[in-house]
Every structure is written in structure tokens, then in C-alpha cells.
Design a protein around this motif. Sequence first.
Motif, PDB file in Angstrom:
ATOM      1  N   GLN A  42       2.809 -11.291  26.514  1.00 42.33           N
ATOM      2  CA  GLN A  42       4.154 -11.373  25.944  1.00 42.33           C
ATOM      3  C   GLN A  42       4.179 -10.372  24.787  1.00 42.33           C
ATOM      4  OE1 GLN A  42       5.406 -15.163  24.084  1.00 42.33           O
ATOM      5  NE2 GLN A  42       6.833 -15.274  25.792  1.00 42.33           N
ATOM      6  N   GLY A  43       4.672  -9.172  25.073  1.00 39.71           N
ATOM      7  CA  GLY A  43       4.593  -8.104  24.079  1.00 39.71           C
ATOM      8  C   GLY A  43       3.147  -7.709  23.887  1.00 39.71           C
ATOM      9  N   ARG A  44       2.686  -7.763  22.637  1.00 33.95           N
ATOM     10  CA  ARG A  44       1.286  -7.440  22.345  1.00 33.95           C
ATOM     11  C   ARG A  44       0.423  -8.696  22.211  1.00 33.95           C
ATOM     12  NH1 ARG A  44       1.258  -2.445  18.133  1.00 33.95           N
ATOM     13  NH2 ARG A  44       2.396  -1.003  19.480  1.00 33.95           N
ATOM     14  N   THR A  45       0.970  -9.815  22.602  1.00 31.05           N
ATOM     15  CA  THR A  45       0.279 -11.093  22.448  1.00 31.05           C
ATOM     16  C   THR A  45      -0.027 -11.697  23.808  1.00 31.05           C
ATOM     17  OG1 THR A  45       1.472 -11.475  20.373  1.00 31.05           O
ATOM     18  CG2 THR A  45       0.488 -13.397  21.412  1.00 31.05           C
ATOM     19  N   GLN A  46      -1.194 -12.302  23.922  1.00 29.56           N
ATOM     20  CA  GLN A  46      -1.559 -13.082  25.099  1.00 29.56           C
ATOM     21  C   GLN A  46      -1.223 -14.541  24.796  1.00 29.56           C
ATOM     22  OE1 GLN A  46      -2.778 -12.092  28.101  1.00 29.56           O
ATOM     23  NE2 GLN A  46      -2.678  -9.963  27.475  1.00 29.56           N
ATOM     24  N   VAL A  47      -0.422 -15.168  25.638  1.00 36.34           N
ATOM     25  CA  VAL A  47       0.013 -16.545  25.425  1.00 36.34           C
ATOM     26  C   VAL A  47      -0.667 -17.445  26.447  1.00 36.34           C
ATOM     27  CG1 VAL A  47       1.998 -18.116  25.404  1.00 36.34           C
ATOM     28  CG2 VAL A  47       2.236 -15.781  24.510  1.00 36.34           C
ATOM     29  N   ILE A  48      -1.258 -18.519  25.936  1.00 36.78           N
ATOM     30  CA  ILE A  48      -1.872 -19.532  26.795  1.00 36.78           C
ATOM     31  C   ILE A  48      -1.044 -20.803  26.634  1.00 36.78           C
ATOM     32  CG2 ILE A  48      -3.927 -20.909  27.274  1.00 36.78           C
ATOM     33  CD1 ILE A  48      -5.533 -18.578  25.937  1.00 36.78           C
ATOM     34  N   GLU A  49      -0.450 -21.254  27.737  1.00 35.09           N
ATOM     35  CA  GLU A  49       0.372 -22.459  27.690  1.00 35.09           C
ATOM     36  C   GLU A  49      -0.442 -23.659  28.158  1.00 35.09           C
ATOM     37  OE1 GLU A  49       3.863 -21.529  29.994  1.00 35.09           O
ATOM     38  OE2 GLU A  49       4.722 -20.369  28.339  1.00 35.09           O
ATOM     39  N   VAL A  50      -0.386 -24.708  27.351  1.00 30.62           N
ATOM     40  CA  VAL A  50      -1.039 -25.976  27.661  1.00 30.62           C
ATOM     41  C   VAL A  50       0.084 -26.968  27.954  1.00 30.62           C
ATOM     42  CG1 VAL A  50      -2.527 -27.822  26.791  1.00 30.62           C
ATOM     43  CG2 VAL A  50      -2.963 -25.427  26.128  1.00 30.62           C
ATOM     44  N   THR A  51       0.152 -27.460  29.170  1.00 27.63           N
ATOM     45  CA  THR A  51       1.189 -28.409  29.567  1.00 27.63           C
ATOM     46  C   THR A  51       0.609 -29.814  29.496  1.00 27.63           C
ATOM     47  OG1 THR A  51       2.139 -26.733  31.014  1.00 27.63           O
ATOM     48  CG2 THR A  51       2.843 -29.008  31.378  1.00 27.63           C
ATOM     49  N   GLN A  75      -1.892 -16.549  21.281  1.00 29.07           N
ATOM     50  CA  GLN A  75      -1.174 -17.754  20.869  1.00 29.07           C
ATOM     51  C   GLN A  75      -1.434 -18.858  21.876  1.00 29.07           C
ATOM     52  OE1 GLN A  75       2.996 -16.934  20.725  1.00 29.07           O
ATOM     53  NE2 GLN A  75       2.957 -16.373  18.569  1.00 29.07           N
ATOM     54  N   VAL A  76      -1.533 -20.084  21.371  1.00 24.66           N
ATOM     55  CA  VAL A  76      -1.644 -21.255  22.226  1.00 24.66           C
ATOM     56  C   VAL A  76      -0.389 -22.080  22.008  1.00 24.66           C
ATOM     57  CG1 VAL A  76      -2.947 -23.363  22.735  1.00 24.66           C
ATOM     58  CG2 VAL A  76      -4.163 -21.256  22.117  1.00 24.66           C
ATOM     59  N   LYS A  77       0.345 -22.341  23.090  1.00 26.51           N
ATOM     60  CA  LYS A  77       1.573 -23.131  23.015  1.00 26.51           C
ATOM     61  C   LYS A  77       1.371 -24.422  23.802  1.00 26.51           C
ATOM     62  CE  LYS A  77       4.691 -19.213  22.505  1.00 26.51           C
ATOM     63  NZ  LYS A  77       5.888 -18.532  23.017  1.00 26.51           N
ATOM     64  N   VAL A  78       1.730 -25.542  23.197  1.00 27.46           N
ATOM     65  CA  VAL A  78       1.610 -26.837  23.851  1.00 27.46           C
ATOM     66  C   VAL A  78       3.015 -27.259  24.277  1.00 27.46           C
ATOM     67  CG1 VAL A  78       0.810 -29.215  23.650  1.00 27.46           C
ATOM     68  CG2 VAL A  78      -0.395 -27.382  22.425  1.00 27.46           C
ATOM     69  N   LEU A  79       3.195 -27.454  25.586  1.00 23.05           N
ATOM     70  CA  LEU A  79       4.523 -27.674  26.167  1.00 23.05           C
ATOM     71  C   LEU A  79       4.582 -28.967  26.975  1.00 23.05           C
ATOM     72  CD1 LEU A  79       4.990 -24.082  27.627  1.00 23.05           C
ATOM     73  CD2 LEU A  79       5.776 -24.905  25.394  1.00 23.05           C
ATOM     74  N   SER A  80       5.803 -29.488  27.078  1.00 19.46           N
ATOM     75  CA  SER A  80       6.051 -30.610  27.976  1.00 19.46           C
ATOM     76  C   SER A  80       6.118 -30.065  29.398  1.00 19.46           C
ATOM     77  CB  SER A  80       7.385 -31.273  27.615  1.00 19.46           C
ATOM     78  OG  SER A  80       8.462 -30.431  28.013  1.00 19.46           O
ATOM     79  N   PRO A  81       6.089 -30.942  30.417  1.00 22.55           N
ATOM     80  CA  PRO A  81       6.221 -30.460  31.799  1.00 22.55           C
ATOM     81  C   PRO A  81       7.546 -29.721  32.038  1.00 22.55           C
ATOM     82  CG  PRO A  81       5.325 -32.670  31.800  1.00 22.55           C
ATOM     83  CD  PRO A  81       5.737 -32.364  30.381  1.00 22.55           C
TER      84      PRO A  81
END
Length: 184
Positions: A42-51, A75-81
Motif C-alpha cells: 500500500q504505497g511504500r508500506t507493507q500492510v498485514i491484516e489480521v482478521t 503496518q499491522v491492522k486488526v480487522l473484523s470479518p
Amino acid sequence: MSNVADGASQPGLAPPWITLQRQLAATIGRAPGVRVGQPREQGRTQVIEVTVEDPAAGTGLATILTPQYPGNTIQVKVLSPAGQPYPARLVGSNEELQGVVRAALGANPLFVETVIASTTPPIGPRVWVVFQAQVVQFPNDDISDLFLNFNGVAEDVFAAVLRGDYGPGLVLSTSTQRAARGHG
């Protein structure tokens, strides 16, 4: 002579976002209802999504996982389903932090307990997260291992992905469960 890497080319070092994704999957990803996605750019960032299915666990993980890594490259993002981010909680005491950790990790088979204690008297008490005495293993181009695996104690791998500092006097530390006495 056979190639232990099953015909793979020469090992190279995995980028840090791949290693982090594998650390997350091998630790928090062991809990039911927690899924660690592959990194995406995502741009210059690697995003890891934790559902996370359970809202209490999702808010807990959003609070205790390190959300951003040096240089804003991961970045680590914690997301709902449904894809909604869980909000990180502000904690104001060791007891609150202990409750958040229990909500986040309570269903994880590597989690044992939390303890509020001080191991060095000049430094005040902190929240200790105690983990099973187990090895966490995943493929990671580790040239010191014949099969290129990373092999680490669960506590050390959790320490790499959890936030340690929550403000003045609020510290989260990790430990391995007490060893059985009487050996050796």
C-alpha cells in the motif's frame, strides 16, 4: 545427492514483512477465529491484516500488537470479518492491561496466564504474559537450519510482535512458563 530444499534455488533472506507475517501466523494465528493475511503493498508500506471474529479479542489484539514498524514500512491492522478496524484501547493501569491481554490471547493455545509482578525491586510491577514452553517453527530462509526453518521459543516470538510500552509505568513483558523442578 538430493537438494533438501526440494529443488528450490539458493536460499535468500526473506524480507522483514514476510518474516513478521510468519511470526504473527505462528503465534496469534494459532487462536481459533484469528486469521493472518499475506502482506500487501500500500504505497511504500507493507500492510498485514489480521482478521479476528471475536470483537473482544480483536480489540485486545489491536491494543497489544505492535501496529507500526520502524520507518513506517510495515503496518499491522486488526480487522473484523467485515473489514472494519478494531480500535486499540487506552489502558491506564496494570489491571486494565492484564484484562486486555486476557481478552486478546485467552483462546490461544500458547497462552498460559498473565501475572502482575516485579522482578527487579527498583522497577515497579509490570504485566507478564506467560506462554507455553514450546518451539514455534516456520519456513524463513534460516541458513543455520538444514531445512531453512526459523525455530524459536514461543515467548521470544510473541515478544517480537507485542507492544512493550503503554505509557508511564505500564510495561508488558513476556515469559515462558515455569520449568519443572528437580531436573538436572
